[in-house]
Each structure stands twice: as structure tokens, then as C-alpha cells.
Design a protein around this motif. Sequence first.
Motif, PDB file in Angstrom:
ATOM      1  N   ARG A 159       0.861  -1.183   0.000  1.00  0.00           N
ATOM      2  CA  ARG A 159       0.000   0.000   0.000  1.00  0.00           C
ATOM      3  C   ARG A 159       0.892   1.225   0.000  1.00  0.00           C
ATOM      4  NH1 ARG A 159      -4.968  -1.016   2.689  1.00  0.00           N
ATOM      5  NH2 ARG A 159      -5.435   1.217   2.610  1.00  0.00           N
ATOM      6  N   ALA A 160       0.769   2.049  -1.034  1.00  0.00           N
ATOM      7  CA  ALA A 160       1.574   3.257  -1.102  1.00  0.00           C
ATOM      8  C   ALA A 160       1.125   4.266  -0.059  1.00  0.00           C
ATOM      9  CB  ALA A 160       1.476   3.884  -2.491  1.00  0.00           C
ATOM     10  N   ALA A 161       2.079   4.991   0.460  1.00  0.00           N
ATOM     11  CA  ALA A 161       1.763   6.047   1.425  1.00  0.00           C
ATOM     12  C   ALA A 161       1.126   7.223   0.700  1.00  0.00           C
ATOM     13  CB  ALA A 161       3.029   6.492   2.155  1.00  0.00           C
ATOM     14  N   VAL A 162      -0.017   7.654   1.193  1.00  0.00           N
ATOM     15  CA  VAL A 162      -0.714   8.802   0.614  1.00  0.00           C
ATOM     16  C   VAL A 162      -0.368  10.030   1.444  1.00  0.00           C
ATOM     17  CG1 VAL A 162      -2.952   9.785   0.035  1.00  0.00           C
ATOM     18  CG2 VAL A 162      -2.588   7.323  -0.179  1.00  0.00           C
ATOM     19  N   ARG A 163       0.190  11.041   0.780  1.00  0.00           N
ATOM     20  CA  ARG A 163       0.546  12.267   1.497  1.00  0.00           C
ATOM     21  C   ARG A 163      -0.741  13.016   1.812  1.00  0.00           C
ATOM     22  NH1 ARG A 163       1.969  17.645   0.431  1.00  0.00           N
ATOM     23  NH2 ARG A 163       3.540  18.462   1.873  1.00  0.00           N
ATOM     24  N   TYR A 164      -1.088  13.016   3.078  1.00  0.00           N
ATOM     25  CA  TYR A 164      -2.380  13.583   3.456  1.00  0.00           C
ATOM     26  C   TYR A 164      -2.366  13.825   4.957  1.00  0.00           C
ATOM     27  CZ  TYR A 164      -7.496  14.112   3.479  1.00  0.00           C
ATOM     28  OH  TYR A 164      -8.770  14.588   3.589  1.00  0.00           O
TER      29      TYR A 164
ATOM     30  N   TYR B  56      -7.723  20.145   3.455  1.00  0.00           N
ATOM     31  CA  TYR B  56      -8.590  21.172   2.875  1.00  0.00           C
ATOM     32  C   TYR B  56      -8.469  21.212   1.351  1.00  0.00           C
ATOM     33  CZ  TYR B  56      -9.036  22.623   7.707  1.00  0.00           C
ATOM     34  OH  TYR B  56      -9.290  22.632   9.055  1.00  0.00           O
ATOM     35  N   ASP B  57      -7.267  20.987   0.843  1.00  0.00           N
ATOM     36  CA  ASP B  57      -7.083  21.015  -0.605  1.00  0.00           C
ATOM     37  C   ASP B  57      -7.820  19.867  -1.286  1.00  0.00           C
ATOM     38  OD1 ASP B  57      -5.544  23.248  -0.363  1.00  0.00           O
ATOM     39  OD2 ASP B  57      -3.616  22.215  -0.574  1.00  0.00           O
ATOM     40  N   VAL B  58      -7.713  18.674  -0.707  1.00  0.00           N
ATOM     41  CA  VAL B  58      -8.325  17.507  -1.338  1.00  0.00           C
ATOM     42  C   VAL B  58      -9.848  17.570  -1.246  1.00  0.00           C
ATOM     43  CG1 VAL B  58      -8.566  14.992  -1.233  1.00  0.00           C
ATOM     44  CG2 VAL B  58      -6.304  16.030  -1.044  1.00  0.00           C
ATOM     45  N   ILE B  59     -10.395  17.959  -0.102  1.00  0.00           N
ATOM     46  CA  ILE B  59     -11.856  18.022  -0.001  1.00  0.00           C
ATOM     47  C   ILE B  59     -12.387  19.132  -0.901  1.00  0.00           C
ATOM     48  CG2 ILE B  59     -12.003  19.609   1.950  1.00  0.00           C
ATOM     49  CD1 ILE B  59     -14.203  16.503   1.330  1.00  0.00           C
TER      50      ILE B  59
ATOM     51  N   HIS C 277     -11.446   9.757  -7.796  1.00  0.00           N
ATOM     52  CA  HIS C 277     -10.027   9.758  -7.423  1.00  0.00           C
ATOM     53  C   HIS C 277      -9.840  10.403  -6.059  1.00  0.00           C
ATOM     54  CE1 HIS C 277      -5.722  10.617  -7.452  1.00  0.00           C
ATOM     55  NE2 HIS C 277      -6.045  11.870  -7.159  1.00  0.00           N
ATOM     56  N   TYR C 278     -10.449  11.557  -5.854  1.00  0.00           N
ATOM     57  CA  TYR C 278     -10.274  12.241  -4.573  1.00  0.00           C
ATOM     58  C   TYR C 278     -10.952  11.476  -3.439  1.00  0.00           C
ATOM     59  CZ  TYR C 278      -8.337  16.164  -7.157  1.00  0.00           C
ATOM     60  OH  TYR C 278      -7.548  16.952  -7.943  1.00  0.00           O
ATOM     61  N   LEU C 279     -12.075  10.815  -3.735  1.00  0.00           N
ATOM     62  CA  LEU C 279     -12.706   9.976  -2.719  1.00  0.00           C
ATOM     63  C   LEU C 279     -11.757   8.856  -2.303  1.00  0.00           C
ATOM     64  CD1 LEU C 279     -15.133   8.977  -1.032  1.00  0.00           C
ATOM     65  CD2 LEU C 279     -15.874   7.709  -3.072  1.00  0.00           C
ATOM     66  N   ALA C 280     -11.178   8.169  -3.286  1.00  0.00           N
ATOM     67  CA  ALA C 280     -10.236   7.086  -2.983  1.00  0.00           C
ATOM     68  C   ALA C 280      -9.040   7.603  -2.205  1.00  0.00           C
ATOM     69  CB  ALA C 280      -9.783   6.426  -4.284  1.00  0.00           C
ATOM     70  N   ARG C 281      -8.569   8.778  -2.581  1.00  0.00           N
ATOM     71  CA  ARG C 281      -7.410   9.358  -1.916  1.00  0.00           C
ATOM     72  C   ARG C 281      -7.705   9.633  -0.445  1.00  0.00           C
ATOM     73  NH1 ARG C 281      -4.298  14.057  -5.201  1.00  0.00           N
ATOM     74  NH2 ARG C 281      -3.067  14.993  -3.520  1.00  0.00           N
ATOM     75  N   MET C 282      -8.869  10.151  -0.166  1.00  0.00           N
ATOM     76  CA  MET C 282      -9.231  10.422   1.224  1.00  0.00           C
ATOM     77  C   MET C 282      -9.406   9.133   2.018  1.00  0.00           C
ATOM     78  SD  MET C 282     -11.748  13.765   1.054  1.00  0.00           S
ATOM     79  CE  MET C 282     -12.840  13.145  -0.225  1.00  0.00           C
ATOM     80  N   LEU C 283     -10.074   8.149   1.420  1.00  0.00           N
ATOM     81  CA  LEU C 283     -10.291   6.892   2.128  1.00  0.00           C
ATOM     82  C   LEU C 283      -8.980   6.178   2.418  1.00  0.00           C
ATOM     83  CD1 LEU C 283     -13.429   5.511   0.238  1.00  0.00           C
ATOM     84  CD2 LEU C 283     -13.352   6.549   2.517  1.00  0.00           C
ATOM     85  N   GLU C 284      -8.082   6.155   1.437  1.00  0.00           N
ATOM     86  CA  GLU C 284      -6.806   5.477   1.619  1.00  0.00           C
ATOM     87  C   GLU C 284      -5.938   6.188   2.651  1.00  0.00           C
ATOM     88  OE1 GLU C 284      -5.259   2.460   0.042  1.00  0.00           O
ATOM     89  OE2 GLU C 284      -7.410   2.317   0.356  1.00  0.00           O
ATOM     90  N   ALA C 285      -6.127   7.490   2.785  1.00  0.00           N
ATOM     91  CA  ALA C 285      -5.332   8.252   3.747  1.00  0.00           C
ATOM     92  C   ALA C 285      -5.917   8.199   5.152  1.00  0.00           C
ATOM     93  CB  ALA C 285      -5.219   9.702   3.286  1.00  0.00           C
ATOM     94  N   GLY C 286      -7.075   7.567   5.300  1.00  0.00           N
ATOM     95  CA  GLY C 286      -7.674   7.437   6.621  1.00  0.00           C
ATOM     96  C   GLY C 286      -8.596   8.559   7.018  1.00  0.00           C
TER      97      GLY C 286
END
Length: 463
Positions: free
Chosen positions: A262-267, A275-278, A295-304
Motif C-alpha cells: 500500500r503506497a503512502a498517501v501524502r495527506y 482542505y485542498d483535497v476536499i 479519485h479524490y474519494l479514494a485518496r481520502m479513504l486510503e489516507a484514513g
Amino acid sequence: MSRVDPAQPDSLFDAPGERPADPAPALPAERQPLAVRMRPRGLDEVIGQEHLLGPGTPIRQLVDRDAPMSLVLWGPPGTGKTTLAYVVAGVTRRRFVEISAVSDGVKKVRAEIETARRELGMTGRQTVLFVDEVHRFNKAQQDALLPAVENRWVSFIGATTENPFFSVISPLLSRSLLLTLQPLSEQDLRRVIERALTDARGLGGAVALTDEAADHLVRLAGGDARRALTYLEAAALVAGAGRADAAKATIDVAVLEKAVDRAAVRYDRDGDQHYDVISAFIKSIRGSDVDAALHYLARMLEAGEDPRFIARRLIVHASEDVGMADPTALQTAVAAAHAVEFVGLPEARINLAQAVIHLALAPKSNAVITAIDQAIGDVRKGLAGPVPPHLRDAHYKGAARIGHGEGYKYAHDFPGGVVRQQYAPDTVRDRRYYRPTRHGAEARFSEVLERIRAVLRGPRDGR
């Protein structure tokens, strides 16, 4: 498969050598999973769940008084349900039997209850009967537990990840104390990880974890202590911990990524990325780019990111940017929020994705937010004149004498349920707050609204 304490016979009635063999022999302690080795040995070692374990709480009272008990533990995976069952049995020195609702049936349940009943009668020793995944038992299987719970032949502890009011029969639930466990906080998870790194039962100081890797591990765990320890153990193996020729191993982000794939998501949930991603997420939905939104939904979920935060933003967006152009968008968003609470991750990612797709592809209108903000603006400017007399409350004694309700026309008495009369105060009589677009379903509302306004206001509305 049921489990009992391997250090002793099952009961007074099982002589050494007569106990049925387990399908597989128990692993030596050093070969057991890290999560099992680090299982707390007492209530004071349990991390998290302070609302259940503090002084004076029911479970403390039950343990301290060594009273018979029946508990239903409800919470997400990895929050300590099995741990609490083991600790309660260990602290109270009761015989511990574990039954899995996945693999054991009524026959096994009744056999264990009968053994516990006989042991209680002959020696007075109580048995903790722990049923993992109790929601997987059907009604008949849960019914088999009732006599033992009712007569206190066993101290029943059931663990479930599903809402027990839907998954556990009422008679069993009414005879048990329901305790709700919460996902572990980030601070709790860090304590769990630090203890595993340093404790002799765990990695015993043979592994170092960088701060960046610790942050990533906490995000990956998502409040699940078992997952955190499983990932830590895998990363320790990748780092070479335990090799005779190896120095102290170090787990950095690269090692952790390799171990868990699992790649580390910078978040940073408290920083700019949050704030930028949401912001990009909502603007992608508003712009109808469903792929970017996903994409942004997945990014937020993967980042916790907290899925409840995402669901709340979808509810706001459904009215702010879709509104009456697709009235069902709000229903979908609210349903997704309920799903997050009811189902939880990881399954709720599907419900969130469905809501995102619906909102992204829906026709857009900001007429709702524009209407309410303009109305609020007028009120703040002082345009809040008196309510027209014919609309005032006329139910109390004496209201008629001062003209309240006089001349009011009951809409249902007129064709179409609409009749010309003034509803707004004089100060905003001619205001048009809601200006529907021609997008989606709002085009139909636009036509209906024009006909209604023509009846309500007549020629005055023509300007």
C-alpha cells in the motif's frame, strides 16, 4: 472451532489425555501472531475504550465483584472485543471457552453449555462462553444459548461487528449488558504500536520505526489495533528483524509500503492536504467530472479520512450544487451517510462511491442556496415586517376581535389548491428568492412555479 485454555483439562470430567484433540496443535508463544502475543493480560493493559473500563464502569464492577455476567460487545474489527473476553476470563480465573459462529453449530454450543453446567454444579467454577461473530448465528442457534444465560450456567460474552438490535435476538439481548466499543484513536494506536516494539512479548526492541512510517501505519490501521500489529509484524519481517546476522532493523515508509503493498498517501488530516483535497473533491462533483471525484474519494479513504466527514460534505453538496435539479440527490447522500454509520468501512466505500457518482452526474443548480441566502440577507437588513392579519393565529380566545384570521382563504377549498392572497409581509411582498434553472427536474418546477405565482400574485408579479 472452539478453544479452551490448553494448560488444563476442559473440566473436572475430562481426565488428562481424554480431551479431544484440536484440529491443529496450538503454536508456541514465539510463533503466534504479534497481535495474539500482545493481547493484554489485565484490564489495566487494555488500551482505549476508557468509557467502558474506567473506575465505576459496569465492566469494572462486574470483574471486581466476580459476578456472573452476560455481555454483548459491539464494535468494529480490531477494537478489543476478543481481548476483553480473554481479560475478563483471566482476571476472574474462570474457565474460558471460545466458539466461532462461523464454524461451530448448535451441537457444539449445547455440548459446551452442558460441560459448563456440570462443572458449576460440582466445583462451583464458572465458565466464560465467548461467541465470536455471534451475529452469524441464526435464531435457532441463538435460542440455544438462552437457558445457559437465563440460569447463569455460563457467563456469556458475544462479539459482533453488526448492530445487535438487528442481528441478535431480543431475548438474548435483554439478558445481556450491551457495551459499544469505539475505533481506537490515533493516540491509542501509537501506544499499541510502541508497546509491541518494546515489549518482550512483541518485537523486544529489535526493530526501530521511523516517525513517517509510524504515521503511515496509523493511517493504514484505521482504528483497528489488530490490523496495525499485523502490518507491523509483516514490516518487521521485510526489514530483516530476527536474523542472527542482522543489526537492529529499521522500518521506514518504503519498507512498510513493500510489506503491506500500500503506497503512502501524502495527506495530513489537520493540514493543507485535508482542505485542498476536499475542496478539489467538491469542485470535481460540481463540475460533473465523476472520474476526478472518485479519485479524490479514494485518496481520502486510503489516507484514513473520517468517512463521516466525507458523507456530511456530500449531504451539503446535494442541496447546494444539485438541489431541485435532481431532488433524489439529497436522498442518496443521506442514505450514504446512514450506510457509513450502519455498515462502516471498508464496505461503506461502495455507498459513498454511489453517492459521488449520482451527484457528479446529476444536473446542477445552485438555486436553493441562492434562494435561502437572499432571504436571510433581507431578514438581516431588517425586511421582516408584520405577518399579514389574515395569516395570524386565530385559535385562541379573543383573536377574532382583533382581526386575526379574518379573510383567510383555505387553499384546499379552491381549484388546484392555490388561491390568490398575500402570504409574505409587505416589506418583501414582491421578492423572488427561488429562481429555478432549466436544468433537469428543475425545469418542470420552473413551469409549475410560474403558474403558481400567477395565481398567488396576479398582474403585480408581471414586472
